[in-house]
Write an enzyme that holds these catalytic residues in place. Structure first.
Site, short mmCIF file in Angstrom:
data_model
loop_
_atom_site.label_atom_id
_atom_site.label_comp_id
_atom_site.label_asym_id
_atom_site.label_seq_id
_atom_site.Cartn_x
_atom_site.Cartn_y
_atom_site.Cartn_z
N ASP A 1 0.84 -1.20 0.00
CA ASP A 1 0.00 0.00 0.00
C ASP A 1 0.87 1.26 0.00
O ASP A 1 0.37 2.38 -0.08
CB ASP A 1 -1.04 0.00 1.14
CG ASP A 1 -0.42 -0.16 2.51
OD1 ASP A 1 0.82 -0.25 2.62
OD2 ASP A 1 -1.19 -0.19 3.50
N SER A 2 2.21 1.05 0.03
CA SER A 2 3.14 2.16 -0.23
C SER A 2 2.90 2.70 -1.64
O SER A 2 3.40 3.77 -1.99
CB SER A 2 4.59 1.69 -0.07
OG SER A 2 4.82 0.51 -0.81
N ASP B 1 -1.14 -6.00 -0.42
CA ASP B 1 -1.53 -5.47 0.89
C ASP B 1 -3.03 -5.26 0.96
O ASP B 1 -3.64 -4.76 0.01
CB ASP B 1 -0.88 -4.09 1.10
CG ASP B 1 0.37 -4.14 1.97
OD1 ASP B 1 0.48 -5.05 2.81
OD2 ASP B 1 1.22 -3.25 1.81
N LYS C 1 -1.34 -9.47 2.48
CA LYS C 1 -0.57 -9.10 3.68
C LYS C 1 -1.43 -8.18 4.52
O LYS C 1 -2.08 -7.28 4.00
CB LYS C 1 0.74 -8.40 3.29
CG LYS C 1 1.53 -7.89 4.51
CD LYS C 1 2.96 -7.54 4.19
CE LYS C 1 3.16 -6.18 3.58
NZ LYS C 1 2.69 -5.07 4.41
N GLU D 1 -1.58 -6.00 8.47
CA GLU D 1 -0.78 -5.45 9.56
C GLU D 1 -1.45 -5.68 10.91
O GLU D 1 -2.63 -5.33 11.08
CB GLU D 1 -0.58 -3.93 9.35
CG GLU D 1 0.17 -3.59 8.09
CD GLU D 1 0.38 -2.08 7.90
OE1 GLU D 1 0.04 -1.29 8.81
OE2 GLU D 1 0.90 -1.70 6.84
N GLU E 1 9.04 -4.90 10.45
CA GLU E 1 9.51 -3.59 9.97
C GLU E 1 10.07 -2.76 11.11
O GLU E 1 9.43 -2.57 12.15
CB GLU E 1 8.34 -2.85 9.28
CG GLU E 1 8.76 -1.49 8.74
CD GLU E 1 7.77 -0.90 7.73
OE1 GLU E 1 6.80 -1.59 7.32
OE2 GLU E 1 7.98 0.27 7.35
O1 KIV Z 1 3.58 -1.18 1.67
C1 KIV Z 1 4.74 -1.62 1.66
O2 KIV Z 1 5.53 -1.32 0.75
C2 KIV Z 1 5.17 -2.49 2.75
C3 KIV Z 1 6.62 -2.84 2.83
C4 KIV Z 1 7.42 -1.66 3.21
C5 KIV Z 1 6.86 -3.99 3.72
O3 KIV Z 1 4.38 -2.88 3.53
#
Ligand code: KIV
Length: 273
Positions: free
Chosen positions: A53-54, A92, A122, A124, A191
């Site tokens: 989600d980055s 994510d 993924k 969190e 992280e």
């Molecule tokens: O969103 C992302 O890029 C991440 C990584 C930094 C692990 O969760």
């Protein structure tokens, strides 16, 4: 009859990753958000491609990951899945799509898998989202957990500082890591936590532990592709290694192009019909 499988790279699965941990082979994971980059990252031999989600930071310019929507993630993950043959594609679950309501969580995870073609999700958090993890796993969807600095909780943490430096938070993190392993998650991202703690976690659980800012004692590493290629030189955390200086390469190329257009050197007679 030719089976034509000789040159085909073997697809990475969750079982491959477990085997890599058992055999001590480190896992290389990198983000990608679009088809062209996914083709490059996959072609280079990456084990896991994370549609993080980055994306909403590096693609859309948002300051945090909170604004990302499920529809936006489905779009990015679909582009990446289309450009990937070998790597395991993990997407994510965006903020708000799995916290609180476990039924909604499985519904959203199913949409993400079905509409994007990603192969795992993924999410969190630890004990607080236990029910969502269980529900998603019960639908047959592989789950990668994410502990330590979880950017979707930036407002609770009050920033992006190192997590689990204090004993109580470190103990909770270790307990959460054991919990996600027991529930059946196939891997765990850690992280920005102390390297010694990350190594202890990786040695305490059987599933692969992938670190970002978590030292070398884990089972693999992940970085954000735009950061490691030096496309945003304003972002230089200690854990980031720059593998290229694309900001300079791209800017120089753009200056060159502008100058060629203005000086009439582009297009040349051989570059026209
Ligand atoms: O969103 C992302 O890029 C991440 C990584 C930094 C692990 O969760």
């Amino acid at each position: 009859m030719s089976t034509n499988t000789v040159d085909k790279p073997r697809k990475v699965t969750t079982a491959t990753l477990r085997k890599m941990k058992n055999e001590g082979e480190k896992i290389a994971m990198l983000t990608a958000y679009d088809y062209s980059m996914a083709r490059l990252v996959d072609g280079a031999g990456m084990d896991i491609i994370l549609v993080g989600d980055s994306a909403t930071n590096v693609m859309a310019g948002n300051a945090t990951t909170l604004p990302m929507t499920l529809d936006e993630m489905i779009y990015h993950a679909r582009c990446v899945a289309r450009g990937t043959e070998r790597a395991l594609v993990v997407a994510d679950m965006p903020f708000g799509t799995y916290q609180g309501d476990a039924i909604a969580a499985v519904h959203n995870a199913v949409r993400l898998m079905k509409e994007s073609g990603c192969e795992a999700v993924k999410i969190e958090g630890g004990a607080e989202i236990r029910e969502s993890i269980e529900r998603i796993l019960s639908a047959g969807i592989p789950v990668m957990a994410h502990l330590g600095l979880t950017p979707q909780s930036v407002n609770k943490f009050g920033g992006y500082g190192i997590r689990a430096k204090e004993e109580a938070e470190a103990e909770k993190l270790l307990a959460d890591a054991k919990m996600v392993e027991e529930l059946g998650c196939f891997a765990l991202v850690l992280e920005k936590i102390p390297a010694a703690l990350a190594e202890k976690v990786a040695k305490s659980i059987s599933i692969p532990v992938i670190g970002i800012g978590a030292g070398s004692g884990v089972d693999g590493q992940v970085l954000v592709v735009n950061d490691m290629l030096g496309m945003n030189q304003g972002f230089r955390p200690k854990f980031l290694r720059l593998y290229a200086d694309l900001q300079t390469v791209i800017t120089d190329s753009l200056h060159h192009y502008i100058s060629d257009v203005k000086s009439l050197s582009f297009p040349s007679p051989t570059e026209q019909y």
